[in-house]
Scaffold this motif. Structure first.
Motif, PDB file in Angstrom:
ATOM      1  N   SER A  98       0.969  -1.237   0.034  1.00 18.26           N
ATOM      2  CA  SER A  98      -0.163   0.015  -0.063  1.00 18.26           C
ATOM      3  C   SER A  98       0.927   1.241   0.006  1.00 18.26           C
ATOM      4  CB  SER A  98      -0.850  -0.046   1.159  1.00 18.26           C
ATOM      5  OG  SER A  98      -1.601   1.430   1.327  1.00 18.26           O
ATOM      6  N   LYS A  99       0.716   2.059  -1.067  1.00 15.72           N
ATOM      7  CA  LYS A  99       1.726   3.194  -1.273  1.00 15.72           C
ATOM      8  C   LYS A  99       1.201   4.210  -0.280  1.00 15.72           C
ATOM      9  CE  LYS A  99       2.973   2.429  -5.864  1.00 15.72           C
ATOM     10  NZ  LYS A  99       4.229   1.879  -5.656  1.00 15.72           N
ATOM     11  N   ALA A 100      -0.205   4.276   0.111  1.00 13.19           N
ATOM     12  CA  ALA A 100      -0.582   5.255   0.990  1.00 13.19           C
ATOM     13  C   ALA A 100      -0.199   4.830   2.522  1.00 13.19           C
ATOM     14  CB  ALA A 100      -2.453   5.098   1.033  1.00 13.19           C
ATOM     15  N   PHE A 110       6.031  15.657  -8.225  1.00 11.97           N
ATOM     16  CA  PHE A 110       7.214  15.132  -9.141  1.00 11.97           C
ATOM     17  C   PHE A 110       8.597  15.325  -8.568  1.00 11.97           C
ATOM     18  CE2 PHE A 110      10.338  15.652 -12.436  1.00 11.97           C
ATOM     19  CZ  PHE A 110      10.154  14.497 -12.889  1.00 11.97           C
ATOM     20  N   MET A 111       9.281  14.126  -8.430  1.00 10.70           N
ATOM     21  CA  MET A 111      10.780  14.558  -7.739  1.00 10.70           C
ATOM     22  C   MET A 111      11.804  14.433  -8.882  1.00 10.70           C
ATOM     23  SD  MET A 111      11.014  12.659  -4.008  1.00 10.70           S
ATOM     24  CE  MET A 111      10.293  10.925  -4.539  1.00 10.70           C
ATOM     25  N   ALA A 112      12.746  15.448  -9.126  1.00  9.76           N
ATOM     26  CA  ALA A 112      13.648  15.338 -10.059  1.00  9.76           C
ATOM     27  C   ALA A 112      14.756  14.573  -9.553  1.00  9.76           C
ATOM     28  CB  ALA A 112      13.884  16.673 -10.742  1.00  9.76           C
ATOM     29  N   GLU A 163      18.328  11.463  -9.533  1.00  8.48           N
ATOM     30  CA  GLU A 163      18.701  10.208 -10.042  1.00  8.48           C
ATOM     31  C   GLU A 163      18.233   9.298  -8.919  1.00  8.48           C
ATOM     32  OE1 GLU A 163      22.805   8.052 -11.742  1.00  8.48           O
ATOM     33  OE2 GLU A 163      22.852  10.191 -11.489  1.00  8.48           O
ATOM     34  N   GLU A 164      17.838   8.011  -9.482  1.00 10.24           N
ATOM     35  CA  GLU A 164      17.028   7.036  -8.746  1.00 10.24           C
ATOM     36  C   GLU A 164      18.344   5.877  -8.450  1.00 10.24           C
ATOM     37  OE1 GLU A 164      13.086   5.412  -9.153  1.00 10.24           O
ATOM     38  OE2 GLU A 164      13.348   6.346 -11.128  1.00 10.24           O
ATOM     39  N   ALA A 165      18.495   5.574  -7.101  1.00 12.87           N
ATOM     40  CA  ALA A 165      19.269   4.553  -6.886  1.00 12.87           C
ATOM     41  C   ALA A 165      18.370   3.632  -5.904  1.00 12.87           C
ATOM     42  CB  ALA A 165      20.588   4.773  -6.232  1.00 12.87           C
ATOM     43  N   LEU A 220      15.220   5.190  -3.990  1.00 17.37           N
ATOM     44  CA  LEU A 220      15.556   6.704  -3.375  1.00 17.37           C
ATOM     45  C   LEU A 220      15.664   7.328  -4.811  1.00 17.37           C
ATOM     46  CD1 LEU A 220      18.290   5.741  -1.151  1.00 17.37           C
ATOM     47  CD2 LEU A 220      16.141   6.072  -0.606  1.00 17.37           C
ATOM     48  N   MET A 221      15.314   8.636  -4.662  1.00 17.28           N
ATOM     49  CA  MET A 221      15.560   9.879  -5.536  1.00 17.28           C
ATOM     50  C   MET A 221      16.624  10.878  -4.844  1.00 17.28           C
ATOM     51  SD  MET A 221      14.726  10.639  -8.753  1.00 17.28           S
ATOM     52  CE  MET A 221      12.984  10.279  -8.946  1.00 17.28           C
ATOM     53  N   ILE A 222      17.653  10.799  -5.584  1.00 19.12           N
ATOM     54  CA  ILE A 222      18.845  11.865  -5.131  1.00 19.12           C
ATOM     55  C   ILE A 222      19.054  12.837  -5.921  1.00 19.12           C
ATOM     56  CG2 ILE A 222      21.281  11.408  -4.788  1.00 19.12           C
ATOM     57  CD1 ILE A 222      21.147   8.427  -4.487  1.00 19.12           C
ATOM     58  N   VAL A 249      11.319   7.130  -2.783  1.00 26.13           N
ATOM     59  CA  VAL A 249      10.204   7.284  -3.808  1.00 26.13           C
ATOM     60  C   VAL A 249       9.322   5.993  -3.396  1.00 26.13           C
ATOM     61  CG1 VAL A 249       9.970   6.501  -6.188  1.00 26.13           C
ATOM     62  CG2 VAL A 249      11.908   7.737  -5.613  1.00 26.13           C
ATOM     63  N   GLU A 250       9.789   4.935  -3.008  1.00 26.60           N
ATOM     64  CA  GLU A 250       8.889   3.650  -2.557  1.00 26.60           C
ATOM     65  C   GLU A 250       9.697   2.613  -1.903  1.00 26.60           C
ATOM     66  OE1 GLU A 250       7.856   0.840  -5.589  1.00 26.60           O
ATOM     67  OE2 GLU A 250       9.900   0.600  -6.283  1.00 26.60           O
ATOM     68  N   TYR A 251       8.976   1.899  -1.013  1.00 27.24           N
ATOM     69  CA  TYR A 251       9.736   0.909  -0.441  1.00 27.24           C
ATOM     70  C   TYR A 251       8.988  -0.524  -1.128  1.00 27.24           C
ATOM     71  CZ  TYR A 251      11.035   3.005   3.964  1.00 27.24           C
ATOM     72  OH  TYR A 251      11.853   3.944   4.795  1.00 27.24           O
TER      73      TYR A 251
HETATM   74  P1  AMP Z   1       7.258   2.941  -7.795  1.00 27.52           P
HETATM   75  O1  AMP Z   1       6.432   1.736  -8.085  1.00 27.52           O
HETATM   76  O2  AMP Z   1       6.383   3.867  -6.533  1.00 27.52           O
HETATM   77  O3  AMP Z   1       8.643   3.171  -7.621  1.00 27.52           O
HETATM   78  O4  AMP Z   1       7.234   4.037  -9.176  1.00 27.52           O
HETATM   79  C1  AMP Z   1       7.601   3.560 -10.401  1.00 27.52           C
HETATM   80  C2  AMP Z   1       8.720   4.488 -10.668  1.00 27.52           C
HETATM   81  O5  AMP Z   1       8.177   6.071 -11.107  1.00 27.52           O
HETATM   82  C3  AMP Z   1      10.142   4.916 -10.018  1.00 27.52           C
HETATM   83  O6  AMP Z   1      11.262   3.909  -9.913  1.00 27.52           O
HETATM   84  C4  AMP Z   1      10.184   6.071 -10.375  1.00 27.52           C
HETATM   85  O7  AMP Z   1      11.107   6.369 -11.522  1.00 27.52           O
HETATM   86  C5  AMP Z   1       8.903   6.814 -10.826  1.00 27.52           C
HETATM   87  N1  AMP Z   1       8.566   7.493  -9.808  1.00 27.52           N
HETATM   88  C6  AMP Z   1       7.580   7.207  -8.877  1.00 27.52           C
HETATM   89  N2  AMP Z   1       7.053   8.328  -7.855  1.00 27.52           N
HETATM   90  C7  AMP Z   1       7.961   9.291  -8.282  1.00 27.52           C
HETATM   91  C8  AMP Z   1       7.986  10.762  -8.104  1.00 27.52           C
HETATM   92  N3  AMP Z   1       7.234  11.035  -6.796  1.00 27.52           N
HETATM   93  N4  AMP Z   1       8.732  11.612  -8.631  1.00 27.52           N
HETATM   94  C9  AMP Z   1       9.366  11.021  -9.732  1.00 27.52           C
HETATM   95  N5  AMP Z   1       9.199   9.986 -10.307  1.00 27.52           N
HETATM   96  C10 AMP Z   1       8.632   8.980  -9.523  1.00 27.52           C
END
Ligand code: AMP
Ligand code: GLY
Length: 420
Positions: free
Chosen positions: A102-104, A186-188, A190-192, A271-273, A281-283
């Motif tokens: 659950s993202k919420a 929206f987060m700008a 680089e993801e890791a 993570l968004m760096i 970003v998500e777990y």
């Molecule tokens: P998620 O399933 O939540 O990881 O989302 C899939 C992909 O969407 C992530 O790996 C990111 O590339 C992109 N994404 C998700 N949430 C965001 C956000 N708030 N801002 C920018 N990109 C996002």
């Protein structure tokens, strides 16, 4: 020790490969497994979403330790059933698996512990969600709350895309997973990904990785489950990893414990760096696939000791030992993936490839038919190599790719480009 791994992908092949190297492992069973896994472990047909069936199987086979690979059995409570039956298990409870399911819920936890993440709002009503999106404007991110096999996220660069995404989710494209939406800033950056073991109390980082989600070279084309990965990820410096541990991960683990639903297993923090700081970003509540393949390539046999210490609540006593090395995995997928693709094409040349601590082809979607290996999924092989540098690892991996004779498949030729 008799060990059961649940799952059938490249992640589970890599877990089995690392576990099998540890002298503590006596018997290794993977359910359901695949044709590559069958080379190093017994494969067993078993409904891995059925907790009672898994418990019964463990009894019949004197299993001492279960490692749950994918999220679906975790969300279905299989780890709860195993622990209730007194079986040592690696993987979170269904309650703790909500961090992925659950993202919420994840946003709620971030609020409770002040973890940096994108601003958001939640909606169960289409009209209200549309009003909100229109007011906020693009770019904006629209997400189905529940598990949608990675497809429930729309990163909308225009207002129209965001509104269409809302129509799709509330229209039932993701079933019950779309009963609620989370709309995010929206987060700008680089993801890791950072991978953390937790026994409910202690959190131990066990490596970082970066994957390539787009199907085409140069990160173009539609999203996939991941077309390749490498570890370590240079963007995830020690300082940023420590900031993420201090501000995001440890507070999350503490909040889950405080709620009486401790998290035990591997937490995958996306993570968004940006500007030297990480936001969540998500777990996910399992290893990434294919990120697990590069982590296992680097950890080797000690992975079993770490997973076991995690399941036994002894994480404070252990530390991973890292060589100064790099690993990369290149995903070979069936032509057409992530759209429609054919199954059943034959793959040749695998037998001649090296398989050692530097070179390994993990199978993600294969089956054996009349002595031949055939493709049985979208993502089919994870061609994985280790080296003293990323460039060396990459050269090894693509040398193996080039030796595989599979006209029915393709791969990206630029895995690792951001780091090279
Ligand atoms: P998620 O399933 O939540 O990881 O989302 C899939 C992909 O969407 C992530 O790996 C990111 O590339 C992109 N994404 C998700 N949430 C965001 C956000 N708030 N801002 C920018 N990109 C996002
Ligand atoms: N490679 C992305 C994931 O496992 O979710």
């Amino acid at each position: 020790m008799n060990i059961l791994v649940l799952g059938s992908g490249g992640r589970e092949h890599a877990l089995a490969w690392a576990i099998k190297q540890n002298p503590k492992c006596d018997r290794l069973i993977v359910a359901p497994g695949n044709a590559g896994i069958a080379d190093l472990a017994e494969c067993a047909a078993l409904d891995i979403l059925d907790g009672a069936a898994v418990v019964e199987f463990c009894g019949e086979n004197a299993i001492d330790f279960v490692v749950v690979g994918p999220e679906a059995p975790l969300a279905a409570g299989v780890a709860d059933a195993l622990r209730a039956a007194g079986i040592l298990t690696f993987g979170p409870s269904a309650e703790a698996a909500r961090l992925e399911a659950s993202k919420a819920f994840t946003k709620e936890i971030c609020d409770a512990c002040n973890a940096p993440t994108a601003g958001y709002a939640r909606f169960t009503d289409l009209a209200a969600a549309k009003d909100y999106v229109t007011e906020q404007g693009a770019p904006i991110v629209v997400k189905a709350d529940g598990l949608a096999a990675g497809k429930g996220v729309i990163v909308a660069m225009t207002l129209d895309e965001a509104l269409a995404g809302l129509d799709e989710i509330f229209g039932g494209a993701f079933g019950a997973a779309g009963a609620e939406v989370v709309i995010e800033e929206f987060m700008a950056g680089e993801e890791a990904s950072l991978f953390i073991l937790s026994d409910g109390e202690t959190a131990l980082a066990v490596g970082g990785a970066q994957d390539h989600k787009r199907v085409g070279d140069g990160d173009t084309g539609p999203n996939t489950g991941g077309m390749g990965a490498y570890s370590p990820a240079p963007v995830l410096t020690d300082a940023i990893a420590e900031q993420a541990m201090a501000e995001i991960v440890r507070p999350t683990i503490a909040e889950m414990a405080r709620r009486g639903t401790p998290f035990q297993g591997v937490l995958y923090a996306g993570l968004m760096i940006e500007n030297g700081r990480a936001r969540l970003v998500e777990y996910n509540v399992r290893f990434g696939d294919p990120e697990c393949q590069v982590l296992m390539m680097r950890l080797g046999a000690q992975a079993l000791d770490l997973l076991q210490a995690c399941a036994e609540g002894r994480l404070a006593e252990v530390q991973p030992v890292w060589a100064d090395d790099h690993a990369i995995t290149v995903v070979m997928a069936a032509n057409g993936y992530p759209g429609d693709y054919a199954k059943g094409s034959q793959i040749r040349g695998l037998d001649e490839l090296p398989d050692d601590s530097l070179n390994m082809v993990f199978h993600a979607g294969t089956a054996a038919r009349d002595g031949a290996i055939i493709a049985s999924g979208g993502r089919v092989l994870n061609v994985t190599a280790r080296g003293a540098s990323l460039a060396e690892a990459r050269e090894r991996a693509y040398a193996m790719v080039d030796a595989i004779d599979w006209p029915g498949g393709f791969c990206r030729r630029d895995i690792g480009w951001r780091a090279l």
